[in-house]
Design a protein around this motif. Structure first.
Motif, PDB file in Angstrom:
ATOM      1  N   CYS A  50      -5.571   2.137   0.948  1.00 23.32           N
ATOM      2  CA  CYS A  50      -6.351   1.810   2.144  1.00 23.32           C
ATOM      3  C   CYS A  50      -5.422   1.275   3.224  1.00 23.32           C
ATOM      4  CB  CYS A  50      -7.454   0.807   1.824  1.00 23.32           C
ATOM      5  SG  CYS A  50      -6.851  -0.791   1.330  1.00 23.32           S
ATOM      6  N   ARG A  51      -5.921   1.272   4.426  1.00 20.06           N
ATOM      7  CA  ARG A  51      -5.147   0.808   5.579  1.00 20.06           C
ATOM      8  C   ARG A  51      -5.918  -0.324   6.240  1.00 20.06           C
ATOM      9  NH1 ARG A  51      -1.777   5.016   7.974  1.00 20.06           N
ATOM     10  NH2 ARG A  51      -2.525   4.350   9.990  1.00 20.06           N
ATOM     11  N   SER A 110       5.091   2.567  -0.211  1.00 23.77           N
ATOM     12  CA  SER A 110       5.637   1.227  -0.005  1.00 23.77           C
ATOM     13  C   SER A 110       4.734   0.448   0.941  1.00 23.77           C
ATOM     14  CB  SER A 110       7.058   1.308   0.548  1.00 23.77           C
ATOM     15  OG  SER A 110       7.030   1.842   1.839  1.00 23.77           O
ATOM     16  N   SER A 111       4.777  -0.846   0.824  1.00 25.70           N
ATOM     17  CA  SER A 111       3.847  -1.685   1.559  1.00 25.70           C
ATOM     18  C   SER A 111       4.519  -2.965   2.000  1.00 25.70           C
ATOM     19  CB  SER A 111       2.648  -2.009   0.666  1.00 25.70           C
ATOM     20  OG  SER A 111       1.865  -2.995   1.263  1.00 25.70           O
ATOM     21  N   ASP A 112       3.993  -3.550   3.056  1.00 23.40           N
ATOM     22  CA  ASP A 112       4.448  -4.873   3.477  1.00 23.40           C
ATOM     23  C   ASP A 112       3.509  -5.966   3.003  1.00 23.40           C
ATOM     24  OD1 ASP A 112       6.814  -4.246   4.738  1.00 23.40           O
ATOM     25  OD2 ASP A 112       5.859  -3.849   6.658  1.00 23.40           O
ATOM     26  N   TRP A 113       2.504  -5.635   2.204  1.00 23.65           N
ATOM     27  CA  TRP A 113       1.560  -6.648   1.739  1.00 23.65           C
ATOM     28  C   TRP A 113       2.240  -7.678   0.859  1.00 23.65           C
ATOM     29  CZ3 TRP A 113      -2.793  -7.706   3.962  1.00 23.65           C
ATOM     30  CH2 TRP A 113      -3.445  -6.724   4.688  1.00 23.65           C
ATOM     31  N   TYR A 114       3.364  -7.348   0.251  1.00 22.03           N
ATOM     32  CA  TYR A 114       4.068  -8.320  -0.570  1.00 22.03           C
ATOM     33  C   TYR A 114       4.743  -9.398   0.277  1.00 22.03           C
ATOM     34  CZ  TYR A 114       8.327  -5.694   0.499  1.00 22.03           C
ATOM     35  OH  TYR A 114       9.356  -5.084   1.144  1.00 22.03           O
ATOM     36  N   ARG A 169      -7.550  -9.447  -1.117  1.00 16.85           N
ATOM     37  CA  ARG A 169      -7.459  -8.569  -2.287  1.00 16.85           C
ATOM     38  C   ARG A 169      -6.132  -7.814  -2.303  1.00 16.85           C
ATOM     39  NH1 ARG A 169      -8.039  -3.286  -3.381  1.00 16.85           N
ATOM     40  NH2 ARG A 169      -8.603  -2.791  -1.238  1.00 16.85           N
ATOM     41  N   LEU A 170      -5.723  -7.320  -1.141  1.00 15.45           N
ATOM     42  CA  LEU A 170      -4.456  -6.593  -1.070  1.00 15.45           C
ATOM     43  C   LEU A 170      -3.264  -7.521  -1.288  1.00 15.45           C
ATOM     44  CD1 LEU A 170      -5.334  -4.209   1.868  1.00 15.45           C
ATOM     45  CD2 LEU A 170      -4.867  -3.559  -0.503  1.00 15.45           C
ATOM     46  N   ILE A 171      -3.349  -8.739  -0.771  1.00 12.71           N
ATOM     47  CA  ILE A 171      -2.265  -9.705  -1.004  1.00 12.71           C
ATOM     48  C   ILE A 171      -2.167 -10.018  -2.491  1.00 12.71           C
ATOM     49  CG2 ILE A 171      -1.531 -12.089  -0.600  1.00 12.71           C
ATOM     50  CD1 ILE A 171      -2.705 -11.784   2.259  1.00 12.71           C
ATOM     51  N   PHE A 172      -3.285 -10.295  -3.153  1.00 11.85           N
ATOM     52  CA  PHE A 172      -3.269 -10.565  -4.590  1.00 11.85           C
ATOM     53  C   PHE A 172      -2.758  -9.365  -5.380  1.00 11.85           C
ATOM     54  CE2 PHE A 172      -6.731 -13.891  -3.930  1.00 11.85           C
ATOM     55  CZ  PHE A 172      -5.855 -14.950  -4.136  1.00 11.85           C
ATOM     56  N   ARG A 173      -3.104  -8.178  -4.931  1.00 15.02           N
ATOM     57  CA  ARG A 173      -2.671  -6.970  -5.627  1.00 15.02           C
ATOM     58  C   ARG A 173      -1.154  -6.800  -5.583  1.00 15.02           C
ATOM     59  NH1 ARG A 173      -3.944  -0.778  -3.959  1.00 15.02           N
ATOM     60  NH2 ARG A 173      -2.828   0.155  -5.666  1.00 15.02           N
ATOM     61  N   ARG A 206       0.644 -14.928  -6.902  1.00 11.97           N
ATOM     62  CA  ARG A 206      -0.124 -15.778  -5.976  1.00 11.97           C
ATOM     63  C   ARG A 206      -1.356 -16.345  -6.648  1.00 11.97           C
ATOM     64  NH1 ARG A 206       0.735 -15.131  -0.276  1.00 11.97           N
ATOM     65  NH2 ARG A 206      -0.925 -16.654  -0.032  1.00 11.97           N
ATOM     66  N   LEU A 207      -1.602 -17.637  -6.446  1.00 10.63           N
ATOM     67  CA  LEU A 207      -2.798 -18.280  -6.982  1.00 10.63           C
ATOM     68  C   LEU A 207      -3.896 -18.380  -5.942  1.00 10.63           C
ATOM     69  CD1 LEU A 207      -1.104 -21.158  -8.997  1.00 10.63           C
ATOM     70  CD2 LEU A 207      -1.908 -18.932  -9.823  1.00 10.63           C
ATOM     71  N   PHE A 208      -3.519 -18.462  -4.662  1.00 16.02           N
ATOM     72  CA  PHE A 208      -4.510 -18.543  -3.600  1.00 16.02           C
ATOM     73  C   PHE A 208      -3.934 -17.988  -2.312  1.00 16.02           C
ATOM     74  CE2 PHE A 208      -2.128 -22.461  -3.424  1.00 16.02           C
ATOM     75  CZ  PHE A 208      -1.900 -22.649  -2.067  1.00 16.02           C
ATOM     76  N   VAL A 209      -4.834 -17.643  -1.382  1.00 19.05           N
ATOM     77  CA  VAL A 209      -4.442 -17.163  -0.058  1.00 19.05           C
ATOM     78  C   VAL A 209      -5.251 -17.942   0.967  1.00 19.05           C
ATOM     79  CG1 VAL A 209      -4.340 -15.182   1.503  1.00 19.05           C
ATOM     80  CG2 VAL A 209      -3.986 -14.842  -0.945  1.00 19.05           C
ATOM     81  N   LEU A 210      -4.565 -18.609   1.865  1.00 19.45           N
ATOM     82  CA  LEU A 210      -5.213 -19.365   2.933  1.00 19.45           C
ATOM     83  C   LEU A 210      -5.342 -18.459   4.153  1.00 19.45           C
ATOM     84  CD1 LEU A 210      -6.304 -22.102   3.837  1.00 19.45           C
ATOM     85  CD2 LEU A 210      -4.014 -22.682   4.591  1.00 19.45           C
TER      86      LEU A 210
END
Length: 120
Positions: free
Chosen positions: A12-13, A37-41, A67-71, A76-80
């Motif tokens: 997805c984008r 490849s992705s920049d979500w990491y 969801r994409l950050i966790f993926r 990662r335990l949390f995303v603010l």
């Protein structure tokens, strides 16, 4: 940075309005195909900025980004995250079991709280 071009992860984008990046982070896993490849990491946090939207629409967009950050960051335990609708800002923290939303702060009515949120 990504407001003009989506961040793709192969499935997805998403196009976050504001993304806080850490360029020193290396990918957790190697991507076999260059087009996947992705920049979500590298994304630490996302802020959505809307002039007119419902809270539900903003939460949905932030949840998709979380969801994409966790993926892409399995450690990662949390995303603010946060969203701004008009002159109000709200924090949303996502963990792997759900989300918690803060009270809404007026940017002009409570500028100290706004600065604490942005600088934090």
């Amino acid at each position: 940075m990504y407001a003009k071009s989506p961040v793709s992860d192969g499935e997805c984008r998403r196009k976050p309005d504001i993304a806080l990046l850490d360029t020193s982070i290396r990918p957790f896993r190697a991507y076999p195909n260059a087009h996947l490849s992705s920049d979500w990491y590298r994304i630490l946090s996302v802020i959505e900025v809307k002039t007119k939207a419902t809270v539900g629409e903003c939460i949905y967009q932030l949840a998709q980004s979380a969801r994409l950050i966790f993926r892409h960051q399995p450690h990662r335990l949390f995303v603010l995250t946060a969203f701004i609708i008009g002159e109000k800002i709200t924090l949303v923290i996502f963990d792997r079991s759900g989300a918690v939303m803060s009270t809404t702060y007026g940017i002009h009515k409570d500028p100290i709280a706004f600065l604490r949120i942005i600088v934090l």
